[in-house]
Design a protein around this motif. Structure first.
Motif, mmCIF file in Angstrom:
data_model
loop_
_atom_site.group_PDB
_atom_site.id
_atom_site.type_symbol
_atom_site.label_atom_id
_atom_site.label_comp_id
_atom_site.label_asym_id
_atom_site.label_seq_id
_atom_site.Cartn_x
_atom_site.Cartn_y
_atom_site.Cartn_z
ATOM 1 N N GLU A 143 -4.007 14.650 3.884
ATOM 2 C CA GLU A 143 -2.681 14.163 3.535
ATOM 3 C C GLU A 143 -1.614 15.238 3.698
ATOM 4 N N SER A 188 0.845 -1.194 0.000
ATOM 5 C CA SER A 188 0.000 0.000 0.000
ATOM 6 C C SER A 188 0.879 1.241 0.000
ATOM 7 N N TYR A 199 -1.145 10.533 -3.301
ATOM 8 C CA TYR A 199 0.251 10.477 -2.851
ATOM 9 C C TYR A 199 1.166 11.182 -3.856
ATOM 10 N N LYS A 203 -5.570 6.274 -3.444
ATOM 11 C CA LYS A 203 -4.466 6.738 -2.607
ATOM 12 C C LYS A 203 -3.202 7.076 -3.382
ATOM 13 N N GLU A 209 -7.368 -0.110 -3.519
ATOM 14 C CA GLU A 209 -7.233 1.153 -2.783
ATOM 15 C C GLU A 209 -6.195 2.079 -3.411
#
Length: 708
Positions: free
Chosen positions: A701, A46, A77, A73, A69
């Motif tokens: 984030e 991940s 990121y 994500k 996922e």
């Protein structure tokens, strides 16, 4: 290249992280990488797993799917990855299905280096072929000393051509031309993009530019391109408007006779859309919310109950319509009025009363000079405008033409060299060129009614200010103001310079003079608001802010200014600026109030003043409509949890930055449109831009970044 990824791949020392643990391609990819000699390969489950591993070991290249996922994500990121300079050496590639490929524009804008088709990653031979091709593209760029942006462009180009997304292709090729302007082959790539989009006239102009820049070195490539697109040669030239892509024109004139003549002239030239306004106020109210027209023709007037031409043209230029060709119809001008028209880059003056034949010829000539200039003034105007708007490829092309013209005085060529050097932060060289140009112009015979030394004087003042000779710079600007008293830009520069040296009274006087010229000018309002905020006069700042249509830019610059104060060690001054902004912002702006409270809280937290930081975070969190609401809530929760557990949170310190960067923040953006903004580029990041989707989801984030 800016990265060492190629070197690590070439010597087999690259550390690779695979983010496709549940896909059947995983085993095949590992086998191929090992077969090719790459032993440092890890599997990450991940984004969180990747982040934790990066704290313990080196990662040079991430190859990630967007399955499960990761589909949410990984793009988030990547979006914030390069905000941290610790990750400057890390590069990312995607493995994508057909349905996931529309995410590529946003990914390349965020710094993606390459992508591969996931369907091909199940066969070892196809995997090896795709990887070896990627290594070859890297090697070609390395061997030709190209920036890695060209590697990313190669892969992005494949997607855009496959799906025929010509607008994004043109935008990317244009970005490469502007950021690497001395490579004529980039112009051919941009020309091909225009040909693919069916824009043959624009493509032909770019081919001509490439021919003039490259002499004979690109002849074969040009022949190949034109053979590939025979329509580029066969298409009829059409009207003047078609040849030069003039799609719309604006007329501002009261006299119906003159309007009728202009209407006929524009019809003969082939302009398809013409908008007419009887007053400057009507024209401004309409144009400020519309896209930039292709041409504007206006009378010269100063009537009660309406904006004057001087006010209107400065509003238009200040609004960002820098390349808009402006033709002004005149009866008689005073020297100071003629100077202002020179300052705002009017491309042509037409004498009233108009005659249709003369109007047709004059307008056609003005259009040609605006698109393919051959005369001194239009070339100079285009160079300055191109540098201001970031069109560096066009600027360098025009510079070569300009220096090749033996009829242009040497003093003006010194000026253009100074412009380029100032743009690239070479202030000493720019100053020296300007001094030579000013001395030489005294001996030259110039037929212009307006002696073109004012632009040299203003630019020299800015150079001297940058180099520390601030009192002399201010004196020179005062002299320039005497010669062009209606020029608001000079007054804005005077305001900035005087404030910087502590002459607040003179800075206020400059704002007052600008208000006398045009109190409704957006630049004047913004400058007045900034100065009021900086000097703590919150009531006056509130008055200025109440008249502003868009607060985004002033809040961003105010934040930069506060950061600059804190970086320079003047923490209290930065805090006072934030507090002034909070007192001045109208209550109807909950978004901006939340942002300023949030940034104020971060300033306290980074200064290790946790309690006041938490207090202002909680105030920011009360503005539920603010873009930083979630960030404020989450960060407040983290701080409270750490305090309850007896732990101390660490907050990243503000990076101090170079002296030059701090100086650019001290200047409030009113005299620096010509200075190039430097940035670190990872692949196409910072060069190619796209409107992102899902920005609000980034709040959790990136909870420790200032909001702008």
């Amino acid at each position: 290249m800016a990265t060492t990824l190629y070197d690590k791949i070439a010597n087999k020392s690259v550390h690779i992280a695979l983010m496709n643990p549940y896909h059947e391609s995983r085993v095949a990819m590992i086998k191929v990488l090992h077969k090719l000699g790459y032993k440092h390969v890890m599997i990450c489950k991940s984004v969180r797993d990747l982040s934790e591993r990066m704290r313990k070991t080196r990662v040079d290249w991430v190859i990630s799917t967007l399955l499960e996922e990761q589909a949410i994500k990984m793009p988030l990121y990547l979006h914030g990855l390069y905000d941290d300079h610790m990750h400057d050496k890390l590069r990312v590639s995607y493995l994508l299905t057909e349905k996931q490929q529309p995410q590529l524009p946003a990914a390349f804008a965020d710094g993606l280096l390459s992508w591969f088709e996931l369907e091909r990653m199940e066969d070892a031979r196809q995997i090896q072929a795709d990887l070896e091709e990627f290594f070859r593209v890297l090697k070609d760029a390395h061997d030709s000393s190209q920036h890695e942006a060209f590697v990313a462009a190669e892969y992005f180009r494949r997607y855009l051509k496959k799906h025929m997304i010509w607008g994004d292709l043109i935008a990317m090729e244009k970005a490469l031309c502007n950021n690497f302007p001395l490579k004529p082959e980039n112009l051919l790539a941009l020309a091909e993009a225009h040909f693919l989009a069916g824009e043959y006239n624009r493509g032909r102009l770019l081919v001509q530019q490439a021919q003039q820049l490259s002499a004979e070195s690109l002849d074969q490539a040009i022949d190949d391109l034109l053979r590939k697109f025979p329509k580029a040669l066969l298409e009829k030239q059409g009207s003047v408007a078609e040849r030069y892509d003039v799609r719309s024109a604006v007329i501002i004139e009261r006299d119906e006779r003159e309007v009728q003549i202009l209407r006929q002239a524009l019809k003969r030239i082939g302009v398809p859309t013409v908008k007419e306004y009887p007053s400057f106020q009507d024209a401004w109210d309409a144009m400020k919310d519309q896209t930039e027209p292709s041409l504007m023709i206006t009378e010269w007037s100063s009537r009660k109950g309406d904006l004057s031409t001087a006010q209107f043209l400065q509003r238009v230029r200040g609004h960002g319509f820098l390349k808009l060709p402006v033709i002004v119809m005149i009866n008689k001008l005073r020297p100071q009025e003629a100077q202002l028209l020179n300052d705002v880059h009017a491309i042509l003056l037409m004498q009233k009363p108009l005659r249709e034949e003369h109007a047709v010829m004059s307008i056609a000539f003005a259009i040609q000079q605006a698109r393919l200039p051959t005369e001194r003034k239009p070339i100079e105007q285009q160079i300055v405008n191109c540098l201001q708007t970031g069109d560096r490829a066009d600027a360098y092309y025009l510079r070569k033409m300009y220096h090749a013209d033996v009829n242009i005085p040497a003093s003006r060529k010194y000026y253009i060299e100074a412009v380029f050097n100032y743009h690239h932060h070479n202030y000493t060289k720019a100053r020296n060129y300007l001094i030579k140009g000013i001395k030489l112009s005294a001996t030259e015979k110039d037929k212009d009614e307006v002696k073109p030394n004012l632009d040299k004087t203003v630019l020299l003042a800015k150079c001297l200010f940058r180099l520390g000779d601030k009192s002399i710079a201010i004196q020179m600007l005062e002299k320039a103001r005497e010669r062009s008293p209606y020029n608001i830009a000079i007054l804005m520069a005077l305001m900035e310079m005087n404030y910087d040296v502590g002459n607040v009274t003179q800075a206020n006087a400059a704002i007052e003079e600008a208000e006398k010229i045009d109190a409704g000018n957006a630049q004047v309002i913004q400058a007045g608001a900034k100065l009021s905020l900086l000097t703590g006069r919150t009531e006056q700042a509130a008055q200025f802010l109440a008249h502003m249509d868009n607060l985004t830019e002033i809040i961003t610059r105010m934040n930069n200014q506060a950061v600059s104060f804190i970086q320079s060690g003047d923490f209290q001054k930065g805090i006072e600026l934030y507090l002034s902004a909070i007192k001045s912002l109208p209550p109807k702006e909950p978004d901006f109030l939340g942002v300023v409270y949030y940034n104020l809280a971060l300033a306290f937290l980074r200064n290790e003043e946790i309690d006041p930081g938490l207090e202002h975070l909680q105030k920011s969190a009360t503005f539920s409509e603010s873009r930083v609401h979630r960030r404020a809530v989450n960060l407040s929760k983290r701080i409270e949890e750490s305090k309850a557990a007896g732990k101390k949170l660490k907050f990243s310190k503000m990076v101090s930055g170079s002296d030059e960067d701090r100086e650019s923040y001290k200047l409030m953006g009113l005299m620096d449109e010509l200075v190039a903004q430097r940035h670190l580029s990872v692949a196409l990041r910072g060069l190619y831009r796209v409107d992102g989707v899902g920005v609000a989801a980034l709040d959790t984030e990136s909870a420790e970044k200032e909001a702008s």
